[in-house]
Design a protein around this motif. Structure first.
Motif, PDB file in Angstrom:
ATOM      1  N   GLY A  14       0.780  -1.226   0.000  1.00  0.00           N
ATOM      2  CA  GLY A  14       0.000   0.000   0.000  1.00  0.00           C
ATOM      3  C   GLY A  14       0.810   1.273   0.000  1.00  0.00           C
ATOM      4  O   GLY A  14       0.239   2.369   0.011  1.00  0.00           O
ATOM      5  N   GLU A  51       0.504   2.790  -3.561  1.00  0.00           N
ATOM      6  CA  GLU A  51      -0.911   2.877  -3.883  1.00  0.00           C
ATOM      7  C   GLU A  51      -1.614   3.976  -3.098  1.00  0.00           C
ATOM      8  O   GLU A  51      -2.506   4.652  -3.619  1.00  0.00           O
ATOM      9  CB  GLU A  51      -1.571   1.526  -3.602  1.00  0.00           C
ATOM     10  CG  GLU A  51      -3.058   1.486  -3.863  1.00  0.00           C
ATOM     11  CD  GLU A  51      -3.664   0.152  -3.490  1.00  0.00           C
ATOM     12  OE1 GLU A  51      -4.896   0.096  -3.351  1.00  0.00           O
ATOM     13  OE2 GLU A  51      -2.902  -0.823  -3.328  1.00  0.00           O
ATOM     14  N   ASN A  52      -1.205   4.176  -1.842  1.00  0.00           N
ATOM     15  CA  ASN A  52      -1.853   5.176  -0.988  1.00  0.00           C
ATOM     16  C   ASN A  52      -1.148   6.527  -1.006  1.00  0.00           C
ATOM     17  O   ASN A  52      -1.390   7.364  -0.133  1.00  0.00           O
ATOM     18  CB  ASN A  52      -1.902   4.653   0.452  1.00  0.00           C
ATOM     19  CG  ASN A  52      -2.835   3.479   0.596  1.00  0.00           C
ATOM     20  OD1 ASN A  52      -3.943   3.477   0.059  1.00  0.00           O
ATOM     21  ND2 ASN A  52      -2.404   2.448   1.310  1.00  0.00           N
ATOM     22  N   PRO A  90      -3.261  11.837   3.682  1.00  0.00           N
ATOM     23  CA  PRO A  90      -4.440  10.958   3.766  1.00  0.00           C
ATOM     24  C   PRO A  90      -5.729  11.765   3.854  1.00  0.00           C
ATOM     25  O   PRO A  90      -5.773  12.833   4.489  1.00  0.00           O
ATOM     26  CB  PRO A  90      -4.188  10.172   5.059  1.00  0.00           C
ATOM     27  CG  PRO A  90      -2.711  10.197   5.239  1.00  0.00           C
ATOM     28  CD  PRO A  90      -2.264  11.536   4.723  1.00  0.00           C
ATOM     29  N   TYR A 113      -9.659   7.047  -2.220  1.00  0.00           N
ATOM     30  CA  TYR A 113      -8.964   7.665  -1.096  1.00  0.00           C
ATOM     31  C   TYR A 113      -8.332   6.561  -0.245  1.00  0.00           C
ATOM     32  O   TYR A 113      -8.562   5.378  -0.462  1.00  0.00           O
ATOM     33  CB  TYR A 113      -9.939   8.470  -0.233  1.00  0.00           C
ATOM     34  CG  TYR A 113     -10.559   9.672  -0.896  1.00  0.00           C
ATOM     35  CD1 TYR A 113     -10.000  10.931  -0.754  1.00  0.00           C
ATOM     36  CD2 TYR A 113     -11.728   9.551  -1.654  1.00  0.00           C
ATOM     37  CE1 TYR A 113     -10.578  12.042  -1.351  1.00  0.00           C
ATOM     38  CE2 TYR A 113     -12.310  10.656  -2.252  1.00  0.00           C
ATOM     39  CZ  TYR A 113     -11.735  11.901  -2.101  1.00  0.00           C
ATOM     40  OH  TYR A 113     -12.302  12.993  -2.688  1.00  0.00           O
ATOM     41  N   LEU A 114      -7.542   6.982   0.719  1.00  0.00           N
ATOM     42  CA  LEU A 114      -7.015   6.040   1.687  1.00  0.00           C
ATOM     43  C   LEU A 114      -8.174   5.425   2.459  1.00  0.00           C
ATOM     44  O   LEU A 114      -8.964   6.134   3.087  1.00  0.00           O
ATOM     45  CB  LEU A 114      -6.062   6.738   2.657  1.00  0.00           C
ATOM     46  CG  LEU A 114      -5.520   5.895   3.807  1.00  0.00           C
ATOM     47  CD1 LEU A 114      -4.617   4.794   3.284  1.00  0.00           C
ATOM     48  CD2 LEU A 114      -4.784   6.753   4.813  1.00  0.00           C
ATOM     49  N   GLU A 115      -8.284   4.109   2.423  1.00  0.00           N
ATOM     50  CA  GLU A 115      -9.413   3.413   3.049  1.00  0.00           C
ATOM     51  C   GLU A 115      -8.992   2.837   4.395  1.00  0.00           C
ATOM     52  O   GLU A 115      -8.934   1.627   4.592  1.00  0.00           O
ATOM     53  CB  GLU A 115      -9.934   2.324   2.109  1.00  0.00           C
ATOM     54  CG  GLU A 115     -10.495   2.891   0.814  1.00  0.00           C
ATOM     55  CD  GLU A 115     -10.823   1.829  -0.212  1.00  0.00           C
ATOM     56  OE1 GLU A 115     -10.539   0.633   0.055  1.00  0.00           O
ATOM     57  OE2 GLU A 115     -11.341   2.171  -1.294  1.00  0.00           O
ATOM     58  N   GLU A 116      -8.650   3.712   5.321  1.00  0.00           N
ATOM     59  CA  GLU A 116      -8.256   3.335   6.665  1.00  0.00           C
ATOM     60  C   GLU A 116      -8.860   4.312   7.660  1.00  0.00           C
ATOM     61  O   GLU A 116      -9.096   5.482   7.336  1.00  0.00           O
ATOM     62  CB  GLU A 116      -6.729   3.341   6.826  1.00  0.00           C
ATOM     63  CG  GLU A 116      -5.977   2.328   5.968  1.00  0.00           C
ATOM     64  CD  GLU A 116      -6.144   0.902   6.458  1.00  0.00           C
ATOM     65  OE1 GLU A 116      -6.671   0.711   7.567  1.00  0.00           O
ATOM     66  OE2 GLU A 116      -5.729  -0.019   5.723  1.00  0.00           O
ATOM     67  N   GLY A 126      -4.553   5.972   9.526  1.00  0.00           N
ATOM     68  CA  GLY A 126      -4.080   6.844   8.457  1.00  0.00           C
ATOM     69  C   GLY A 126      -3.013   7.810   8.942  1.00  0.00           C
ATOM     70  O   GLY A 126      -2.020   8.055   8.246  1.00  0.00           O
TER      71      GLY A 126
END
Length: 505
Positions: free
Chosen positions: A131, A134-135, A148, A161-164, A169
């Motif tokens: 990630g 990717e992030n 993020p 978007y960042l999926e955390e 994040g």
């Protein structure tokens, strides 16, 4: 004891087993330091397996042994040493995925060696490494102001978007900035420079290892009379395989700290850690349910309200600013979960494999909510009707295990959530070790799912068989905890007053 001491004025002692020095009939003067851990549970007395193993070093602890007097090799330090050894092995298990190789046609340039699906057949895959780019956490992205929840990118025409959660994040962003700074420092002073993603993974691994040690410390402090039980957390095969697979150590750490604060009757601090944990994963929120059940049963409703208020406040302080400024990025984590189809590890995919029924993502999401309500209702009924006092780890284990059993995506690394809870709730070490070993080995057929057909070492059906067996094992552990809570209480002599309330209760 000095012969001039008056029997009517006994010296105080820190030992739980001696009321005073005057109660001791000794042929020689006693040592000045008379502290003894007389209430400590000794594994070589209580665990048949440990009793047998202890014969190789002289047998179980002696009846007259002075327990708790070592100044250096304390249980905490020994368990820390074991945990560090296991974490080091866990890092070596992922090291294959941070190997570097040269870039063809570009002398002096390096890249990650993930050729020929190395990350899968080498069993070293890590979301932390995968990630990174990717992030948008690379030095180039950070230099352009990427952050993020603010930064997005297009994937197949869709905004991503960042999926955390927010704390996770923030952790990823801080680690990315630290790796960027470390790369600049090594370049400035002339040291060999590794890839930025390698620095990112290593810094994250160090911080996650520290978080796991904090979780061990908090769990050991929660279980003060039985510190050696925490050694099973340190040697867990799940930690060996998944400590650095993702960021699941963070919610485990906050949950352990919350349970420790609860055992010390620190209600506001308990709520603070629950709020922080809820900003890393969903499952720490279930602590509010478990604590609420205990407080209702013990008529301590005010305490549960204080914990809930502190949890909501801490969660809101962290999340509301991000939600107001970047609403789309903040909600991406929940939106991605809501719209995702059932994962390969979920019970819904097992049903699909057996029956051919393929429910939509909307239906699976609705089923998860309905079944989670049923799990909470069942645990509530059990906690209220149990003839024995429920313990917080047991209630939490049932709630978290229930969430995984009926969840739409039981990723292998999320089994780490259960490790401290299972060790505190279930006293059968060999059973727990067998489950954790089996769960950790699930990683092998899981990685085979992503291999190209000519590289697969196991058929897909084997993974679903093993996944179903894992599901049944965890369900069996839940059944044992339910049976322990529901069985009648045997009549026993009244315990000492200071033992009436369990710190973990």
């Amino acid at each position: 004891m000095d012969s001039t001491s008056s029997p009517s004025e006994p010296e105080p002692t820190a030992s739980a087993g001696l009321d005073s020095a005057a109660d001791v009939d000794s042929p020689a003067p006693l040592c000045d330091d008379r502290r003894l851990a007389t209430d400590r549970v000794l594994p070589s007395w209580t665990e048949p397996m440990i009793t047998q193993l202890s014969t190789s070093i002289g047998g179980p602890v002696g009846v007259h042994a002075a327990v708790g007097r070592s100044r250096h090799w304390t249980p905490l330090r020994v368990v820390f040493l074991i945990a560090l050894a296991v974490l080091a092995l866990g890092w070596f298990g992922k090291a294959g995925c941070i190997q570097q190789t040269t870039v063809d046609g570009q002398p002096g340039q390096s890249r990650l060696d993930w050729d020929d699906q190395r990350q899968f057949y080498g069993l070293c895959y890590s979301n932390i490494v995968a990630g990174y780019s990717e992030n948008r956490l690379t030095p180039h992205d950070l230099a352009e102001g990427a952050a993020p929840y603010r930064t997005f990118w297009n994937t197949d025409g869709e905004k991503k978007y960042l999926e955390e959660p927010v704390v996770t994040g923030a952790f990823m962003y801080v680690v990315a900035q630290a790796s960027r700074g470390w790369g600049s420092l090594t370049e400035a002073i002339g040291l060999p420079r590794a890839l930025d993603v390698v620095n990112y993974f290593n810094i994250a691994a160090v911080l996650l290892a520290l978080g796991w040690l904090i979780a061990i410390w908090a769990t050991m402090r929660t279980r003060r009379r039985d510190p050696w039980v925490v050694a099973l957390i340190a040697v867990s095969p799940l930690v060996l395989v998944h400590a650095f697979t993702a960021f699941e150590v963070l919610p485990v750490m906050f949950t352990a700290l919350a349970m420790y604060a609860w055992s010390r009757d620190r209600m506001k601090l308990t709520g603070l850690f629950i709020g922080l944990g809820a900003a890393t994963a969903f499952y720490p929120v279930l602590l509010l349910v478990a604590i609420g059940l205990l407080c209702v049963r013990e008529r301590r409703v005010r305490d549960s309200l204080v914990v809930a208020a502190a949890a909501v406040l801490s969660w809101a302080v962290i999340n509301i600013p991000v939600a107001v400024i970047y609403p789309s990025g903040w909600g991406a984590w929940f939106t991605a979960w809501r719209d995702a189809a059932a994962g390969p590890d979920s019970v819904y995919r097992l049903i699909t494999q057996m029956t051919g029924w393929e429910p939509s993502a909307v239906l699976v999401t609705a089923l998860v909510f309905a079944l989670m309500i049923a799990v909470v209702a069942g645990v509530t009924y059990l906690a209220m009707r149990s003839p024995r006092e429920p313990r917080l780890p047991a209630l939490m284990f049932l709630l978290v295990a229930g969430a995984l059993l009926i969840g739409k995506d039981w990723r292998p690394e999320t089994s780490l959530w259960l490790v401290p809870l299972a060790v505190l709730a279930i006293p059968h070490r060999r059973v727990l070790l067998a489950w954790m070993t089996f769960d950790a080995l699930l990683w092998v057929p899981r990685m085979a799912l992503f291999l190209e057909p000519d590289r697969k070492w196991l058929p897909v059906e084997f993974f679903y068989i093993v996944s179903a067996a894992r599901w049944l094992m965890v369900a069996g552990l839940c059944a044992y905890v339910v049976w322990e809570m529901a069985k009648p209480v045997l009549v026993r002599p009244a315990p000492a007053q200071h033992l009436l309330r369990s710190p973990a209760g």
